[in-house]
Design a protein around this motif. Structure first.
Motif, short mmCIF file in Angstrom:
data_model
loop_
_atom_site.label_atom_id
_atom_site.label_comp_id
_atom_site.label_asym_id
_atom_site.label_seq_id
_atom_site.Cartn_x
_atom_site.Cartn_y
_atom_site.Cartn_z
N PHE A 304 0.83 -1.20 0.00
CA PHE A 304 0.00 0.00 0.00
C PHE A 304 0.87 1.26 0.00
N GLU A 305 1.90 1.27 0.84
CA GLU A 305 2.78 2.44 0.91
C GLU A 305 3.65 2.57 -0.33
N VAL A 306 4.13 1.46 -0.86
CA VAL A 306 4.96 1.50 -2.08
C VAL A 306 4.13 1.96 -3.26
N GLY A 307 2.87 1.50 -3.34
CA GLY A 307 1.99 1.96 -4.43
C GLY A 307 1.80 3.46 -4.41
N ALA A 308 1.80 4.03 -3.19
CA ALA A 308 1.67 5.49 -3.04
C ALA A 308 3.03 6.19 -3.03
N LYS A 309 4.11 5.41 -3.20
CA LYS A 309 5.49 5.92 -3.22
C LYS A 309 5.88 6.61 -1.92
N ARG A 310 5.40 6.07 -0.81
CA ARG A 310 5.79 6.57 0.52
C ARG A 310 6.80 5.57 1.11
N TYR A 311 8.03 5.63 0.65
CA TYR A 311 9.03 4.65 1.01
C TYR A 311 9.48 4.77 2.47
N SER A 312 9.45 5.96 3.02
CA SER A 312 9.82 6.12 4.43
C SER A 312 8.81 5.43 5.35
N ASP A 313 7.54 5.49 4.99
CA ASP A 313 6.52 4.78 5.77
C ASP A 313 6.69 3.27 5.65
N ALA A 314 7.06 2.80 4.45
CA ALA A 314 7.31 1.38 4.27
C ALA A 314 8.47 0.92 5.15
N LEU A 315 9.51 1.76 5.25
CA LEU A 315 10.66 1.44 6.09
C LEU A 315 10.26 1.32 7.56
N LEU A 435 18.22 -13.03 3.77
CA LEU A 435 17.07 -12.17 3.50
C LEU A 435 17.23 -10.80 4.15
N LEU A 436 17.81 -10.76 5.35
CA LEU A 436 18.04 -9.47 6.01
C LEU A 436 19.01 -8.61 5.20
N ALA A 437 20.05 -9.23 4.66
CA ALA A 437 21.00 -8.49 3.84
C ALA A 437 20.31 -7.93 2.59
N ARG A 438 19.45 -8.73 1.98
CA ARG A 438 18.73 -8.27 0.78
C ARG A 438 17.81 -7.10 1.10
N LEU A 439 17.10 -7.18 2.21
CA LEU A 439 16.17 -6.11 2.58
C LEU A 439 16.93 -4.81 2.84
N LEU A 440 18.04 -4.87 3.56
CA LEU A 440 18.81 -3.66 3.84
C LEU A 440 19.31 -3.01 2.56
N PHE A 441 19.77 -3.85 1.62
CA PHE A 441 20.22 -3.32 0.33
C PHE A 441 19.07 -2.66 -0.42
N LEU A 442 17.92 -3.31 -0.45
CA LEU A 442 16.77 -2.81 -1.21
C LEU A 442 16.30 -1.46 -0.67
N GLN A 443 16.23 -1.35 0.65
CA GLN A 443 15.71 -0.13 1.26
C GLN A 443 16.71 1.02 1.22
N ARG A 444 17.97 0.71 1.01
CA ARG A 444 18.97 1.77 0.92
C ARG A 444 19.22 2.23 -0.51
N VAL A 445 18.87 1.38 -1.47
CA VAL A 445 19.18 1.70 -2.87
C VAL A 445 17.91 1.93 -3.70
N PRO A 449 14.03 6.18 1.14
CA PRO A 449 13.13 7.32 1.41
C PRO A 449 13.50 8.59 0.64
N MET A 450 14.76 8.69 0.26
CA MET A 450 15.20 9.87 -0.49
C MET A 450 14.64 9.89 -1.93
N LYS A 451 14.07 8.74 -2.37
CA LYS A 451 13.51 8.68 -3.72
C LYS A 451 12.01 8.91 -3.75
N GLU A 452 11.44 9.33 -2.62
CA GLU A 452 10.01 9.63 -2.60
C GLU A 452 9.71 10.83 -3.46
N ASN A 453 8.41 10.89 -3.90
CA ASN A 453 7.98 12.03 -4.71
C ASN A 453 8.04 13.32 -3.89
#
Length: 453
Positions: A304-315, A435-445, A449-453
């Motif tokens: 839901f948050e990703v669809g709205a491009k609210r990446y900080s909320d997803a984090l 999986l933890l390593a993958r998640l950290l990479f995904l949320q940082r790259v 949150p810096m890529k939000e609209n």
């Protein structure tokens, strides 16, 4: 679902979605729990046969049914992006796909069930019970898969309470028909453990019928008019579902089938060892419903948050969900350690089975922490529609490392059947780290949150 602004609002919304999911998962699992527990009260051979049948069925159902877990993130992202017109078409195509999967499973089972059971070298009575149990359960495969689609639709809208109520209403029916068909009460045939297979099939039909009525008559589902228009089969849409769903399904299959593989490998042990192993594994799986429900809830809110491009909320949702799962795992570990004898006595009165089960349950403690990390992260990654790495980690951690390591310990050390459990624990731990390593990479790259609209 709605936009949240503080962590307290996020926790509240997550629990509103999560709690019904937990009750639903526990209710669905309770069907298997009561199948095994009530069969165990009938005889040791029956609990062994039903356990073997369940061990063969669950990885197939979980893996192929896991394909349909592509629906919640797709629906939630459409809702988050306010693109609701595409929802009915996606649900109908998913129903077509579910029916195709169900038919495929039925045909494969008809061809391969007997050869698989024969190669397991089970005691004749156990083999016959496992076979007949799966035949009875097979009558409920088609309605079960369609129900999963409708349930995913409800959950994707954040209306998890409805699917909870449907499943809860069906559970007493499952228990009643277990009682009637296992023990032959009120004029029903006395089928032993086999009766639990037919009771489960009846329950699947019930929840399917209720779900159809709810989607047609109850808001907000009725407003989508899912069954109002006929759509032709769209292979393009199937491809969209499968691109997300197949990696999810295979990763779940690799995870659940490892437990079935261990059961197959342990079939050379005596019936008491098989029954004890299955009882301990059943209870560990019961506790797994908590991190699994957190995982499913996180998929919905993250999508839901990703669809709205609210990446900080997803984090923030990610941090909250993982923290809740870890705390719950610590509580479960204490329950297992201090109450393992009481837990074993729920399933059986056989003193030999009970004693050996308490030893297996000690190893189940070590499942908890790994499950508390890897299950929520899987749900988070699905919310991002990032599913391929989970598929890869499931294959490597369970089948390349976990199972071979367990086999070595079981056959070349004094650990015996406990060696398989240590192998499973090792695979779970490795999967959690990856999986933890993958998640950290995904949320940082990719979803920083810096890529939000």
């Amino acid at each position: 679902m709605q936009k949240t602004f503080t962590n307290s609002e996020k926790i509240r919304q997550l629990f509103v979605i999560l709690f019904p999911l937990l009750i639903t998962q526990l209710s669905l699992f309770a069907m298997t729990f009561f199948d095994i527990m009530m069969s165990g009260r009938y005889s040791t051979a029956d609990v062994a046969g039903v356990s073997i049948g369940s061990s063969l069925w669950m990885p197939i159902y979980s893996g192929l049914g896991g394909i349909l877990l592509a629906i919640p993130p797709i629906i939630s992202q459409l809702i988050g992006a306010k693109d609701t017109k595409k929802v009915p078409f996606n649900i109908i195509q998913a129903i077509y796909l579910a029916l195709a999967i169900g038919v495929g499973i039925t045909i494969i089972g008809f061809i391969f069930l007997n050869p698989i059971l024969t190669k397991m070298n089970l005691e004749p009575a156990v083999e016959q019970i496992a076979h007949s149990f799966l035949v009875g359960l097979g009558f409920g495969i088609l309605p079960l898969f369609v129900f999963n689609v409708l349930r995913s639709f409800m959950d994707g809208l954040g209306q998890t309470k409805i699917s909870m109520l449907i499943t809860l209403s069906a559970l007493p029916i499952n228990i009643i028909f277990n009682y009637l068909l296992i023990y032959g009460k009120l004029g029903f045939p006395e089928l032993g453990g086999v009766g639990s297979g037919y009771a489960t099939a009846i329950t699947y039909w019930l929840i399917f019928i209720i779900a159809i009525l709810v989607v047609m008559k109850v808001e907000p589902f009725a407003s989508y008019r899912i069954f109002e228009r006929f759509y032709r089969v769209s292979l393009k849409n199937w491809k969209t579902l499968l691109v997300i769903g197949l990696p999810i399904g295979f990763s779940i299959f690799f995870e659940t089938s490892i437990f079935a593989a261990v059961t197959l490998l342990m079939s050379n042990y005596d019936t008491i060892t098989i029954a004890s192993h299955q009882i301990a594994m059943n209870f560990a799986s019961f506790l797994y419903m908590a991190p699994l429900s957190i995982s499913m809830g996180l998929t919905i809110v993250i999508a839901f948050e990703v669809g709205a491009k609210r990446y900080s909320d997803a984090l923030e949702y990610s941090k909250i969900g993982i923290s809740i799962a870890v705390l719950m795992s610590l509580v479960f570990s204490l329950v297992i350690f201090f109450l393992r004898e009481q837990v074993a006595s729920i399933y059986t009165d056989d003193q030999l089975v009970l004693k050996l089960t308490t030893h297996f349950l000690i190893y189940a403690i070590f499942f908890q922490i790994s499950d508390a990390i890897q299950a929520p992260i899987q749900g988070i990654l699905r919310g991002y529609k990032d599913v391929n790495f989970t598929f890869f980690m499931s294959l490597v951690s369970y089948w390349v490392i976990g199972l071979p390591f367990g086999f070595i310990l079981a056959h070349f050390t004094d650990l015996g059947p406990f060696g398989y459990w240590i192998g499973l624990i090792s695979g779970l731990a490795l999967g959690a780290i990856g999986l933890l390593a993958r998640l950290l990479f995904l949320q940082r790259v990719k979803f920083s949150p810096m890529k939000e609209n």
